[in-house]
Design an enzyme around this catalytic site. Structure first.
Site, PDB file in Angstrom:
ATOM      1  N   ALA A  46    -104.494  71.233 -24.229  1.00  0.00           N
ATOM      2  CA  ALA A  46    -105.117  70.426 -25.296  1.00  0.00           C
ATOM      3  C   ALA A  46    -107.067  70.374 -25.238  1.00  0.00           C
ATOM      4  O   ALA A  46    -107.393  69.932 -25.689  1.00  0.00           O
ATOM      5  CB  ALA A  46    -104.500  68.938 -24.854  1.00  0.00           C
ATOM      6  N   GLY A  73    -105.493  69.782 -40.567  1.00  0.00           N
ATOM      7  CA  GLY A  73    -104.223  69.557 -38.854  1.00  0.00           C
ATOM      8  C   GLY A  73    -105.025  68.227 -38.549  1.00  0.00           C
ATOM      9  O   GLY A  73    -105.930  67.798 -37.728  1.00  0.00           O
ATOM     10  N   GLY A  98    -104.010  67.002 -35.014  1.00  0.00           N
ATOM     11  CA  GLY A  98    -102.994  67.335 -33.505  1.00  0.00           C
ATOM     12  C   GLY A  98    -104.631  67.621 -32.723  1.00  0.00           C
ATOM     13  O   GLY A  98    -105.748  66.206 -33.412  1.00  0.00           O
ATOM     14  N   PHE A  99    -104.952  67.489 -31.833  1.00  0.00           N
ATOM     15  CA  PHE A  99    -106.240  67.108 -31.299  1.00  0.00           C
ATOM     16  C   PHE A  99    -107.230  67.361 -31.058  1.00  0.00           C
ATOM     17  O   PHE A  99    -108.421  67.492 -31.358  1.00  0.00           O
ATOM     18  CB  PHE A  99    -105.831  68.195 -29.603  1.00  0.00           C
ATOM     19  CG  PHE A  99    -104.658  67.213 -28.409  1.00  0.00           C
ATOM     20  CD1 PHE A  99    -104.667  66.358 -28.411  1.00  0.00           C
ATOM     21  CD2 PHE A  99    -103.594  68.129 -28.442  1.00  0.00           C
ATOM     22  CE1 PHE A  99    -103.301  65.586 -27.123  1.00  0.00           C
ATOM     23  CE2 PHE A  99    -102.223  67.571 -27.519  1.00  0.00           C
ATOM     24  CZ  PHE A  99    -102.420  66.047 -27.175  1.00  0.00           C
ATOM     25  N   GLY A 100    -107.953  69.060 -32.265  1.00  0.00           N
ATOM     26  CA  GLY A 100    -108.601  69.763 -32.506  1.00  0.00           C
ATOM     27  C   GLY A 100    -109.103  68.342 -34.058  1.00  0.00           C
ATOM     28  O   GLY A 100    -109.750  68.083 -33.529  1.00  0.00           O
ATOM     29  N   VAL A 103    -101.163  72.363 -46.138  1.00  0.00           N
ATOM     30  CA  VAL A 103    -102.301  73.595 -46.551  1.00  0.00           C
ATOM     31  C   VAL A 103    -101.387  74.588 -47.208  1.00  0.00           C
ATOM     32  O   VAL A 103    -100.742  74.932 -45.770  1.00  0.00           O
ATOM     33  CB  VAL A 103    -103.485  73.510 -46.617  1.00  0.00           C
ATOM     34  CG1 VAL A 103    -104.094  74.471 -47.045  1.00  0.00           C
ATOM     35  CG2 VAL A 103    -104.013  71.788 -46.028  1.00  0.00           C
ATOM     36  N   ASP A 145    -106.076  75.536 -30.438  1.00  0.00           N
ATOM     37  CA  ASP A 145    -105.099  76.807 -30.137  1.00  0.00           C
ATOM     38  C   ASP A 145    -105.572  78.014 -31.400  1.00  0.00           C
ATOM     39  O   ASP A 145    -105.275  79.478 -31.378  1.00  0.00           O
ATOM     40  CB  ASP A 145    -103.725  76.341 -30.711  1.00  0.00           C
ATOM     41  CG  ASP A 145    -103.509  75.669 -29.205  1.00  0.00           C
ATOM     42  OD1 ASP A 145    -103.790  75.467 -28.170  1.00  0.00           O
ATOM     43  OD2 ASP A 145    -102.052  75.271 -29.293  1.00  0.00           O
ATOM     44  N   GLU A 174     -92.070  73.196 -16.394  1.00  0.00           N
ATOM     45  CA  GLU A 174     -91.532  72.075 -16.300  1.00  0.00           C
ATOM     46  C   GLU A 174     -90.328  71.519 -17.109  1.00  0.00           C
ATOM     47  O   GLU A 174     -89.970  70.148 -17.085  1.00  0.00           O
ATOM     48  CB  GLU A 174     -93.006  71.330 -17.553  1.00  0.00           C
ATOM     49  CG  GLU A 174     -94.515  71.008 -16.791  1.00  0.00           C
ATOM     50  CD  GLU A 174     -95.521  69.970 -17.688  1.00  0.00           C
ATOM     51  OE1 GLU A 174     -96.183  69.785 -16.803  1.00  0.00           O
ATOM     52  OE2 GLU A 174     -95.707  70.304 -18.464  1.00  0.00           O
TER      53      GLU A 174
HETATM   54  C1  LIG Z   1     -94.034  71.885 -25.074  1.00  0.00           C
HETATM   55  C2  LIG Z   1     -96.130  71.357 -25.003  1.00  0.00           C
HETATM   56  C3  LIG Z   1     -96.413  71.399 -24.122  1.00  0.00           C
HETATM   57  C4  LIG Z   1     -97.262  71.593 -23.417  1.00  0.00           C
HETATM   58  N1  LIG Z   1     -98.319  71.003 -23.320  1.00  0.00           N
HETATM   59  C5  LIG Z   1     -99.902  70.847 -21.955  1.00  0.00           C
HETATM   60  C6  LIG Z   1     -99.784  70.103 -21.075  1.00  0.00           C
HETATM   61  O1  LIG Z   1     -99.555  69.741 -20.049  1.00  0.00           O
HETATM   62  N2  LIG Z   1    -101.715  70.131 -20.840  1.00  0.00           N
HETATM   63  C7  LIG Z   1    -102.057  70.539 -22.477  1.00  0.00           C
HETATM   64  O2  LIG Z   1    -103.560  70.690 -22.025  1.00  0.00           O
HETATM   65  N3  LIG Z   1    -101.932  71.178 -23.006  1.00  0.00           N
HETATM   66  C8  LIG Z   1    -100.415  71.426 -22.897  1.00  0.00           C
HETATM   67  N4  LIG Z   1     -99.765  72.262 -23.852  1.00  0.00           N
HETATM   68  C9  LIG Z   1    -100.928  72.912 -25.602  1.00  0.00           C
HETATM   69  C10 LIG Z   1    -101.527  71.399 -26.367  1.00  0.00           C
HETATM   70  O3  LIG Z   1    -100.474  70.553 -26.914  1.00  0.00           O
HETATM   71  C11 LIG Z   1    -102.345  72.745 -27.042  1.00  0.00           C
HETATM   72  O4  LIG Z   1    -103.437  73.493 -26.601  1.00  0.00           O
HETATM   73  C12 LIG Z   1    -102.881  71.296 -28.598  1.00  0.00           C
HETATM   74  O5  LIG Z   1    -102.119  70.373 -28.707  1.00  0.00           O
HETATM   75  C13 LIG Z   1    -103.636  72.182 -29.384  1.00  0.00           C
HETATM   76  O6  LIG Z   1    -104.211  71.327 -30.381  1.00  0.00           O
HETATM   77  P1  LIG Z   1    -104.508  71.551 -31.874  1.00  0.00           P
HETATM   78  O7  LIG Z   1    -105.362  70.772 -32.274  1.00  0.00           O
HETATM   79  O8  LIG Z   1    -105.426  73.450 -31.888  1.00  0.00           O
HETATM   80  O9  LIG Z   1    -102.927  72.329 -32.416  1.00  0.00           O
HETATM   81  P2  LIG Z   1    -101.691  71.020 -32.684  1.00  0.00           P
HETATM   82  O10 LIG Z   1    -101.512  69.845 -31.290  1.00  0.00           O
HETATM   83  O11 LIG Z   1    -100.536  71.948 -32.290  1.00  0.00           O
HETATM   84  O12 LIG Z   1    -102.528  70.452 -33.769  1.00  0.00           O
HETATM   85  C14 LIG Z   1    -101.644  70.965 -34.713  1.00  0.00           C
HETATM   86  C15 LIG Z   1    -101.555  69.803 -36.306  1.00  0.00           C
HETATM   87  O13 LIG Z   1    -101.897  71.000 -37.526  1.00  0.00           O
HETATM   88  C16 LIG Z   1    -100.627  70.883 -38.516  1.00  0.00           C
HETATM   89  N5  LIG Z   1    -100.776  71.998 -39.230  1.00  0.00           N
HETATM   90  C17 LIG Z   1     -99.935  72.973 -39.433  1.00  0.00           C
HETATM   91  N6  LIG Z   1    -100.233  73.861 -40.330  1.00  0.00           N
HETATM   92  C18 LIG Z   1    -100.753  72.832 -41.359  1.00  0.00           C
HETATM   93  C19 LIG Z   1    -100.867  73.404 -42.334  1.00  0.00           C
HETATM   94  N7  LIG Z   1    -100.802  74.701 -43.563  1.00  0.00           N
HETATM   95  N8  LIG Z   1    -100.988  72.340 -43.146  1.00  0.00           N
HETATM   96  C20 LIG Z   1    -100.899  71.255 -42.706  1.00  0.00           C
HETATM   97  N9  LIG Z   1    -100.978  70.754 -41.285  1.00  0.00           N
HETATM   98  C21 LIG Z   1    -100.411  71.891 -40.591  1.00  0.00           C
HETATM   99  C22 LIG Z   1     -99.655  70.009 -37.713  1.00  0.00           C
HETATM  100  O14 LIG Z   1     -99.048  69.178 -38.043  1.00  0.00           O
HETATM  101  C23 LIG Z   1    -100.261  69.640 -35.853  1.00  0.00           C
HETATM  102  O15 LIG Z   1     -99.977  68.461 -36.567  1.00  0.00           O
HETATM  103  C24 LIG Z   1     -98.698  71.396 -24.804  1.00  0.00           C
HETATM  104  C25 LIG Z   1     -98.293  72.940 -26.190  1.00  0.00           C
HETATM  105  C26 LIG Z   1     -96.988  72.459 -25.621  1.00  0.00           C
HETATM  106  C27 LIG Z   1     -95.990  72.850 -26.983  1.00  0.00           C
END
Ligand SMILES: Cc1cc2nc3c(=O)[nH]c(=O)nc-3n(C[C@H](O)[C@H](O)[C@H](O)COP(=O)(O)OP(=O)(O)OC[C@H]3O[C@@H](n4cnc5c(N)ncnc54)[C@H](O)[C@@H]3O)c2cc1C
Length: 428
Positions: free
Chosen positions: A316, A12, A14-16, A80, A301, A171
């Protein structure tokens, strides 16, 4: 001689995951980052893509460009599909990849609470494709309404229902109201905009329940002032292609139901047999490790951790701080040092509602209106990855602020929208 450096696999970007990779830069480990997309999505601005305010490309950034600064990190674009903690391997496109340490940062998906029809007919808002599909569907609805002669069908096309009055629902409702009452009134002079309805349904007795009272009230009043029909204490019992049914059985005829009511941990983790708590999120120790597998960390998340008896929010900053802590703990683990428990440094929460209107809780203080809105703009702009993206988003926002025009009103690509005929094609 064989390379003895431990391999850290991060699933992943994403942010984490990204912040974990960044924190491991320069450490004596080989990092392998894996994501199903070759870009990072800045999800906090996704609702603006769905509301035709920003182009999809402006909120994403190529993973490989970010990795240029991390010489010990490689990248694979793939989904994955399997995990075997016993043999310390993951499965990617039929290939087996071994790891010494694993960081799972796969985020979350929409949670429909088993409401019939929700998964089939509502539009989720969790990925770039979904944001684009919503934008296409909204614009298609107006294109179809222009030539629809049946009054009932036209009203259905012009009714937009958002389920869930949390931050994303609020929003998006505000952004949709501004799109519809602003640029679209100029684009569709033949449509009677008094008939266009934006309905926001929330099961609880207030919007944005994580915010202090006065901020919840402000959001409610402001959305109503913007022409959004906010219905509190209203549940959804089922969704069909042309209507959403409320808890009392009454229908709202609509073809556009946008689902922002719930999220759950990426279901794959549960399928792999990892221990899950509420909403499919993986239970972790304070150090962010799995209790049974201390070389597997889960962040963002997807992870479930309580602080002061409350689960950490799915935002995030939690994901970023957990990514950093997991990476630091891996470095400590390799050196045989004591691991650090995670503590969330909560600097505040903010939600924007529209032009000059936002709510913000910073520390113990609450702010509303123009000041909160400016703080929201600045913080989101600074956190967006990529200077070019920041510049383009700033231009887009300024253009809208001064000229009341959105630059992005395309129904594109046509495969997602079914745009060739603006048909009743549903989700992307
Ligand atoms: C519409 C929306 C608005 C939001 N607004 C806010 C806000 O204003 N402020 C705030 O703080 N938070 C906000 N959030 C929440 C915030 O975006 C999440 O808490 C944050 O993105 C979590 O980070 P993460 O790294 O856990 O997951 P994510 O950022 O979702 O990243 C997960 C990554 O894993 C990848 N992935 C998933 N499954 C697989 C797999 N099987 N194999 C390979 N890759 C995979 C995905 O492609 C993705 O890139 C919002 C969320 C959404 C959906």
């Amino acid at each position: 001689m064989a390379n003895k450096r431990p391999r850290v696999v991060i699933v992943g970007a994403g942010f984490g995951g990204l912040w974990a990779a960044r924190t491991l830069a320069g450490a004596l480990v080989d990092v392998l980052l894996i994501d199903r997309n070759n870009y990072h999505t800045f999800l906090p601005l996704l609702y603006q893509v769905a509301a035709a305010e920003l182009e999809p490309e402006q909120i994403i950034y190529p993973v490989r460009t970010m990795l240029r600064k991390l010489p010990n990190a490689g990248f694979i674009m793939a989904k994955v599909t399997g995990l075997d903690p016993a043999s310390q391997t993951i499965e990617v496109n039929g290939s087996i990849i071994p790891y010494d340490y694993l960081v799972l940062a796969m985020g979350s998906t929409s949670h429909y609470f088993d409401i019939p029809g929700a998964a089939e007919y509502a539009f989720p808002l969790k990925t770039l494709e979904q944001g684009t599909a919503i934008r296409n569907h909204i614009l298609c609805s107006f294109e179809r309404a222009v030539y629809e002669t049946d009054e009932e069908k036209r009203q259905r096309l012009l009714t937009f229902t958002i389920v869930g009055g949390g931050a994303t629902g609020v929003e998006f409702a505000g952004a949709l109201a501004e799109l519809i009452r602003g640029p679209l009134t100029k684009d569709y002079p033949k449509i009677d905009f008094k008939k266009v309805k934006i309905i926001l349904l929330e099961a609880a007795d207030s919007l944005i329940s994580m915010m202090p009272d006065e901020l919840r009230r402000y959001a409610f009043e402001r959305l109503r002032w913007m022409g959004v029909d906010v219905r509190l204490k209203t549940t959804v019992s089922r969704i069909e292609p042309d209507a959403v049914y409320l808890g009392d059985g009454s229908p709202i005829p609509t073809e556009a139901v946008i689902w922002t009511a719930g999220v759950r941990g990426e279901p794959m983790a549960q399928a792999w047999g990892l221990p899950t708590a509420r909403a499919g999120r993986v239970t972790v120790l304070e150090t962010l490790q799995l209790a049974d597998y201390p070389n597997i960390y889960v962040v963002g998340d997807l992870s479930y951790l309580e602080e002061d008896h409350h689960p950490l929010p799915l935002v995030a900053p939690v994901a970023v701080q957990q990514g950093v802590t997991a990476a630091e703990n891996i470095k400590r683990q390799i050196k045989g040092q004591r691991l650090k428990p995670f503590r969330y440094n909560d600097r505040g929460t903010m939600v924007t509602i529209g032009r000059n209107a936002a709510v913000a809780r910073i520390g113990n203080r609450s702010y509303t209106g123009f000041f909160a809105w400016v703080v929201w703009l600045v913080i989101h702009l600074l956190n967006l990855i990529g200077f070019r993206n920041r510049l383009l988003v700033m231009i887009n926002w300024s253009w809208y602020y001064f000229f009341f025009e959105h630059a992005v009103r395309f129904i594109f690509p046509s495969e997602i929208a079914g745009a060739a005929q603006c048909s009743r094609e549903r989700k992307g």
